[in-house]
Design a protein around this motif. Structure first.
Motif, mmCIF file in Angstrom:
data_model
loop_
_atom_site.group_PDB
_atom_site.id
_atom_site.type_symbol
_atom_site.label_atom_id
_atom_site.label_comp_id
_atom_site.label_asym_id
_atom_site.label_seq_id
_atom_site.Cartn_x
_atom_site.Cartn_y
_atom_site.Cartn_z
ATOM 1 N N ASP A 32 2.926 -2.190 6.502
ATOM 2 C CA ASP A 32 2.548 -2.435 5.115
ATOM 3 C C ASP A 32 2.206 -1.158 4.367
ATOM 4 O O ASP A 32 1.776 -1.205 3.225
ATOM 5 N N GLY A 33 2.364 -0.012 5.008
ATOM 6 C CA GLY A 33 2.186 1.256 4.310
ATOM 7 C C GLY A 33 0.847 1.914 4.474
ATOM 8 O O GLY A 33 0.616 2.995 3.912
ATOM 9 N N TYR A 34 -0.068 1.299 5.205
ATOM 10 C CA TYR A 34 -1.373 1.917 5.409
ATOM 11 C C TYR A 34 -1.242 3.163 6.281
ATOM 12 O O TYR A 34 -0.425 3.210 7.200
ATOM 13 N N GLY A 35 -2.051 4.172 5.993
ATOM 14 C CA GLY A 35 -2.197 5.282 6.906
ATOM 15 C C GLY A 35 -3.030 4.816 8.093
ATOM 16 O O GLY A 35 -3.950 4.008 7.929
ATOM 17 N N THR A 36 -2.710 5.315 9.279
ATOM 18 C CA THR A 36 -3.388 4.813 10.481
ATOM 19 C C THR A 36 -3.801 5.943 11.418
ATOM 20 O O THR A 36 -3.062 6.907 11.622
ATOM 21 N N VAL A 37 -4.983 5.782 11.989
ATOM 22 C CA VAL A 37 -5.528 6.720 12.970
ATOM 23 C C VAL A 37 -5.984 5.902 14.171
ATOM 24 O O VAL A 37 -6.706 4.913 14.012
ATOM 25 N N LEU A 38 -5.574 6.312 15.368
ATOM 26 C CA LEU A 38 -5.968 5.597 16.580
ATOM 27 C C LEU A 38 -6.497 6.577 17.609
ATOM 28 O O LEU A 38 -5.790 7.484 18.046
ATOM 29 N N ASN A 39 -7.762 6.399 17.993
ATOM 30 C CA ASN A 39 -8.325 7.162 19.107
ATOM 31 C C ASN A 39 -8.030 6.425 20.410
ATOM 32 O O ASN A 39 -8.208 5.203 20.489
ATOM 33 N N VAL A 70 0.820 -1.208 0.000
ATOM 34 C CA VAL A 70 0.000 0.000 0.000
ATOM 35 C C VAL A 70 0.854 1.258 0.000
ATOM 36 O O VAL A 70 1.903 1.310 0.636
ATOM 37 N N SER A 71 0.384 2.261 -0.708
ATOM 38 C CA SER A 71 0.973 3.591 -0.634
ATOM 39 C C SER A 71 -0.148 4.551 -0.261
ATOM 40 O O SER A 71 -0.960 4.933 -1.108
ATOM 41 N N ALA A 72 -0.215 4.895 1.016
ATOM 42 C CA ALA A 72 -1.322 5.716 1.505
ATOM 43 C C ALA A 72 -1.169 7.160 1.052
ATOM 44 O O ALA A 72 -0.089 7.743 1.171
ATOM 45 N N PRO A 73 -2.241 7.764 0.540
ATOM 46 C CA PRO A 73 -2.185 9.181 0.168
ATOM 47 C C PRO A 73 -2.218 10.047 1.413
ATOM 48 O O PRO A 73 -2.482 9.565 2.517
ATOM 49 N N PRO A 74 -1.958 11.340 1.270
ATOM 50 C CA PRO A 74 -2.100 12.244 2.422
ATOM 51 C C PRO A 74 -3.520 12.160 2.968
ATOM 52 O O PRO A 74 -4.474 11.879 2.223
ATOM 53 N N PRO A 75 -3.681 12.412 4.250
ATOM 54 C CA PRO A 75 -5.001 12.277 4.878
ATOM 55 C C PRO A 75 -5.904 13.472 4.614
ATOM 56 O O PRO A 75 -6.301 14.205 5.529
ATOM 57 N N VAL A 76 -6.240 13.663 3.356
ATOM 58 C CA VAL A 76 -7.114 14.773 2.975
ATOM 59 C C VAL A 76 -8.223 14.210 2.096
ATOM 60 O O VAL A 76 -7.956 13.581 1.072
ATOM 61 N N ASN A 77 -9.471 14.385 2.533
ATOM 62 C CA ASN A 77 -10.617 13.866 1.779
ATOM 63 C C ASN A 77 -10.495 12.369 1.516
ATOM 64 O O ASN A 77 -10.749 11.897 0.406
ATOM 65 N N VAL A 78 -10.093 11.638 2.526
ATOM 66 C CA VAL A 78 -9.926 10.195 2.392
ATOM 67 C C VAL A 78 -10.882 9.492 3.339
ATOM 68 O O VAL A 78 -11.082 9.926 4.468
ATOM 69 N N ILE A 79 -11.475 8.421 2.858
ATOM 70 C CA ILE A 79 -12.312 7.591 3.713
ATOM 71 C C ILE A 79 -11.513 6.374 4.122
ATOM 72 O O ILE A 79 -10.939 5.682 3.281
ATOM 73 N N ALA A 80 -11.492 6.103 5.403
ATOM 74 C CA ALA A 80 -10.713 4.980 5.907
ATOM 75 C C ALA A 80 -11.616 3.822 6.294
ATOM 76 O O ALA A 80 -12.821 3.980 6.483
ATOM 77 N N ALA A 81 -11.010 2.663 6.424
ATOM 78 C CA ALA A 81 -11.715 1.510 6.980
ATOM 79 C C ALA A 81 -11.716 1.643 8.492
ATOM 80 O O ALA A 81 -10.660 1.771 9.107
ATOM 81 N N ASN A 82 -12.903 1.642 9.086
ATOM 82 C CA ASN A 82 -13.022 1.853 10.529
ATOM 83 C C ASN A 82 -13.304 0.534 11.229
ATOM 84 O O ASN A 82 -14.253 -0.157 10.901
ATOM 85 N N LEU A 83 -12.473 0.194 12.198
ATOM 86 C CA LEU A 83 -12.648 -1.036 12.954
ATOM 87 C C LEU A 83 -13.184 -0.781 14.361
ATOM 88 O O LEU A 83 -13.432 -1.728 15.105
ATOM 89 N N ASN A 84 -13.304 0.485 14.758
ATOM 90 C CA ASN A 84 -13.667 0.812 16.137
ATOM 91 C C ASN A 84 -12.755 0.060 17.105
ATOM 92 O O ASN A 84 -11.557 0.085 16.962
ATOM 93 N N GLN A 85 -13.336 -0.654 18.088
ATOM 94 C CA GLN A 85 -12.496 -1.348 19.069
ATOM 95 C C GLN A 85 -12.006 -2.704 18.573
ATOM 96 O O GLN A 85 -11.241 -3.381 19.268
ATOM 97 N N ASP A 86 -12.421 -3.096 17.366
ATOM 98 C CA ASP A 86 -12.133 -4.450 16.875
ATOM 99 C C ASP A 86 -10.930 -4.498 15.932
ATOM 100 O O ASP A 86 -10.972 -5.150 14.883
ATOM 101 N N LEU A 87 -9.860 -3.829 16.302
ATOM 102 C CA LEU A 87 -8.672 -3.845 15.453
ATOM 103 C C LEU A 87 -8.125 -5.250 15.258
ATOM 104 O O LEU A 87 -7.471 -5.535 14.246
ATOM 105 N N ASP A 88 -8.398 -6.133 16.198
ATOM 106 C CA ASP A 88 -7.924 -7.507 16.051
ATOM 107 C C ASP A 88 -8.597 -8.235 14.898
ATOM 108 O O ASP A 88 -8.103 -9.271 14.435
ATOM 109 N N LEU A 89 -9.713 -7.692 14.394
ATOM 110 C CA LEU A 89 -10.417 -8.313 13.279
ATOM 111 C C LEU A 89 -9.990 -7.746 11.932
ATOM 112 O O LEU A 89 -10.568 -8.102 10.896
#
Length: 299
Positions: free
Chosen positions: A100-107, A38-57
């Motif tokens: 693996d190159g993914y952009g990541t956001v963690l609350n 993966v080559s993640a673009p800058p985080p502008v106008n991007v929709i991400a895959a949201n796992l909420n608390q289930d990052l293990d999935l």
């Protein structure tokens, strides 16, 4: 999410959009990333895959299937008491996504149903010790760390010391990042996430105002997160109107979750109409299924 921010179910800045969602159970067929995929673009106008608390999935085959380049989830801070944070399944998946190159956001979710610890208390010391454990794993790895998830709900709606608590936590994270050198600086720090901005409680307005004033006045904060769970698109605009004029030009906003759940809730008790098919429409077994006359759903 808006336009100049991280992706995931998140976004930032006055503009973009993102969407929050929940994960579905993975078949386990492909849980390991392919290196360099993966080559993640800058985080502008991007929709991400949201796992909420289930990052293990997190399932890398599923991410590839939808061409996702950003991943978002949240971490319950009490989990830092359960042994090595880096070795926990959700964190292992998140750091694998980073590799693996993914952009990541963690609350970072501070869940205190009986109210937040007071600054300077022994309970606050515990909260900051947990924070250190999480930061040791994610700083310099994850692109965006958000201090909080939904603070106005996760304090049991006991908001008397909400601002003081989150300001202290944010400053602790900022100091920790500075102490760990240039590598840690890769990770941006946001505050989050504001909720119900389309119709805030009167008692919450001063707290929201202080929240945004703190974000704007702190040069080490990259912006604020928000969760527009709304009944209409015009309500989404109220989020932008509340946030964008009150952050610095160099800051962004995230929307790490968003939905029309409040619209759906208005219709949970609507009667379900029986639909009669057109004459040419085939019927299984020659019979027309009978619809329920009333539908009730649990939220």
């Amino acid at each position: 999410m808006p336009a100049n921010t991280p992706a995931g179910d998140s976004t930032t800045d006055p503009g973009g959009g993102g969407s929050g969602g929940s994960s579905s159970r993975s078949s386990g067929a492909d849980t390991a990333p392919a290196a360099g995929h993966v080559s993640a673009p800058p985080p502008v106008n991007v929709i991400a895959a949201n796992l909420n608390q289930d990052l293990d999935l997190l399932d890398f085959a599923q991410l590839r299937a939808v061409s996702a380049t950003w991943v978002r989830g949240f971490y319950l801070m009490q989990n830092a008491d359960q042994g090595d944070v880096a070795g926990q399944p959700g964190m292992k998946k998140l750091t694998a996504a980073v590799a693996d190159g993914y952009g990541t956001v963690l609350n970072l979710k501070f869940d205190y149903a009986q109210g937040l610890p007071d600054v300077g208390s022994s309970a606050m010391d515990v909260a900051l010790a947990r924070l250190d454990k999480a930061l040791a794993v994610v700083l310099g790895q994850v692109d965006i760390v958000v201090i909080g998830n939904e603070p106005f709900f996760e304090c049991g709606q006991k908001t008397g010391n909400l601002n003081a608590f989150y300001e202290a936590v944010a400053q602790h994270a900022i100091d920790y990042r500075k102490q760990h050198g240039p590598a840690a600086a890769k990770t941006q720090i946001f505050m989050g996430a504001l909720t119900d901005l389309e119709n805030p409680k009167k008692s919450d307005v001063p707290l929201i105002n202080r929240w945004l004033a703190y974000v704007k006045g702190n040069p080490d904060i990259a912006g604020t997160d928000c969760h527009p769970h709304v009944a209409s698109m015009s309500d989404c605009q109220r989020y932008l109107d509340s946030i964008v004029p009150r952050i610095r030009p160099d800051q962004k906003f995230l929307a790490t979750e968003f939905s029309l759940v409040k619209l759906y809730q208005k219709h949970l008790s609507d009667p379900a109409r029986r639909r009669r098919p057109a004459r040419s429409e085939p019927h299984v077994g020659g019979r027309i299924p009978v619809a329920a006359t009333h539908v009730r759903c649990r939220t």
